[in-house]
Design an enzyme around this catalytic site. Structure first.
Site, PDB file in Angstrom:
ATOM      1  N   GLY A  74       1.887   1.623  -3.499  1.00  0.00           N
ATOM      2  CA  GLY A  74       0.670   2.005  -4.388  1.00  0.00           C
ATOM      3  C   GLY A  74       0.307   3.300  -4.007  1.00  0.00           C
ATOM      4  O   GLY A  74      -0.001   4.051  -5.063  1.00  0.00           O
ATOM      5  N   ASP A  75       0.424   3.883  -3.006  1.00  0.00           N
ATOM      6  CA  ASP A  75       0.318   5.385  -2.711  1.00  0.00           C
ATOM      7  C   ASP A  75       1.008   6.201  -3.436  1.00  0.00           C
ATOM      8  O   ASP A  75       0.583   7.131  -4.233  1.00  0.00           O
ATOM      9  CB  ASP A  75       0.240   5.411  -1.217  1.00  0.00           C
ATOM     10  CG  ASP A  75       0.219   6.987  -0.866  1.00  0.00           C
ATOM     11  OD1 ASP A  75      -0.897   7.418  -1.223  1.00  0.00           O
ATOM     12  OD2 ASP A  75       1.083   7.432  -0.212  1.00  0.00           O
ATOM     13  N   ALA A  76       2.213   5.912  -3.501  1.00  0.00           N
ATOM     14  CA  ALA A  76       3.273   6.643  -4.288  1.00  0.00           C
ATOM     15  C   ALA A  76       3.187   6.523  -5.738  1.00  0.00           C
ATOM     16  O   ALA A  76       3.221   7.687  -6.437  1.00  0.00           O
ATOM     17  CB  ALA A  76       4.644   6.138  -3.864  1.00  0.00           C
TER      18      ALA A  76
ATOM     19  N   ALA B  95       0.892  -1.134   0.007  1.00  0.00           N
ATOM     20  CA  ALA B  95       0.167   0.243   0.047  1.00  0.00           C
ATOM     21  C   ALA B  95       0.891   1.298  -0.068  1.00  0.00           C
ATOM     22  O   ALA B  95       0.501   2.242  -0.778  1.00  0.00           O
ATOM     23  CB  ALA B  95      -0.863   0.004   1.154  1.00  0.00           C
TER      24      ALA B  95
ATOM     25  N   GLU C 113      -0.124   8.536  -6.558  1.00  0.00           N
ATOM     26  CA  GLU C 113       0.185  10.066  -6.264  1.00  0.00           C
ATOM     27  C   GLU C 113       0.943  10.506  -7.507  1.00  0.00           C
ATOM     28  O   GLU C 113       0.635  11.616  -8.071  1.00  0.00           O
ATOM     29  CB  GLU C 113       0.902  10.160  -5.078  1.00  0.00           C
ATOM     30  CG  GLU C 113       1.241  11.683  -4.981  1.00  0.00           C
ATOM     31  CD  GLU C 113      -0.028  12.533  -4.234  1.00  0.00           C
ATOM     32  OE1 GLU C 113       0.197  13.823  -4.707  1.00  0.00           O
ATOM     33  OE2 GLU C 113      -0.937  11.835  -3.597  1.00  0.00           O
TER      34      GLU C 113
END
Length: 145
Positions: free
Chosen positions: A32-34, A29, A37
């Site tokens: 995945g967030d990076a 996660a 974004e």
């Protein structure tokens, strides 16, 4: 955007399926967030000529937990059984800190969404990753005309 992900894959970031399945869901996660974004920032920069502050405000509407939860719910039927299992695995993780600006349920589904993106990134499924992120933009744009 896709090109830099492929380039990273070619430099050895891609792991075996077994290695990725051994990674902690919150680690997936985190990546995945990076990735999401960066995708959203690139998307907004190429579609507008706004100042950074305005770009940031626009990006929030795509990356906030409520938006990601809406995305994952709308994509559920388009995800494979394996992909939905990854979302659920990420969703069910205990967060090290409570969400500050989101409902807990939205935060959990957003974590599941980000876990899936990290999983696809590390397994080198760049085309599927791009498809899901492009669909996510469509979902948000359709919900915020």
């Amino acid at each position: 955007m896709k090109e830099w992900m492929i380039e990273l894959s070619n430099k050895g970031i891609v792991k075996t399926e077994k290695e990725v399945k051994m990674m902690a869901p919150l680690t997936l996660a985190y990546m995945g967030d990076a990735v999401y974004e960066a995708f959203i920032r690139d998307y907004l920069i190429h579609r507008s000529n706004l100042a950074v502050g305005e770009l940031h405000k626009m990006a929030i509407s795509y990356v906030k937990a409520k938006a990601q939860a809406a995305i994952v719910h709308q994509l559920e039927k388009q995800l494979t059984e394996e992909e939905w299992g990854i979302v659920k695995k990420g969703r069910n993780q205990k967060s090290p800190s409570p969400p500050k600006n989101a409902d807990l349920i939205d935060y959990k589904y957003a974590t599941g969404f980000e876990t899936l993106l990290g999983y696809l990134f590390y397994t080198g499924r760049v085309q599927r990753l791009m498809d899901i992120m492009e669909k996510s933009v469509e979902i948000i744009n359709n919900n915020n005309p």
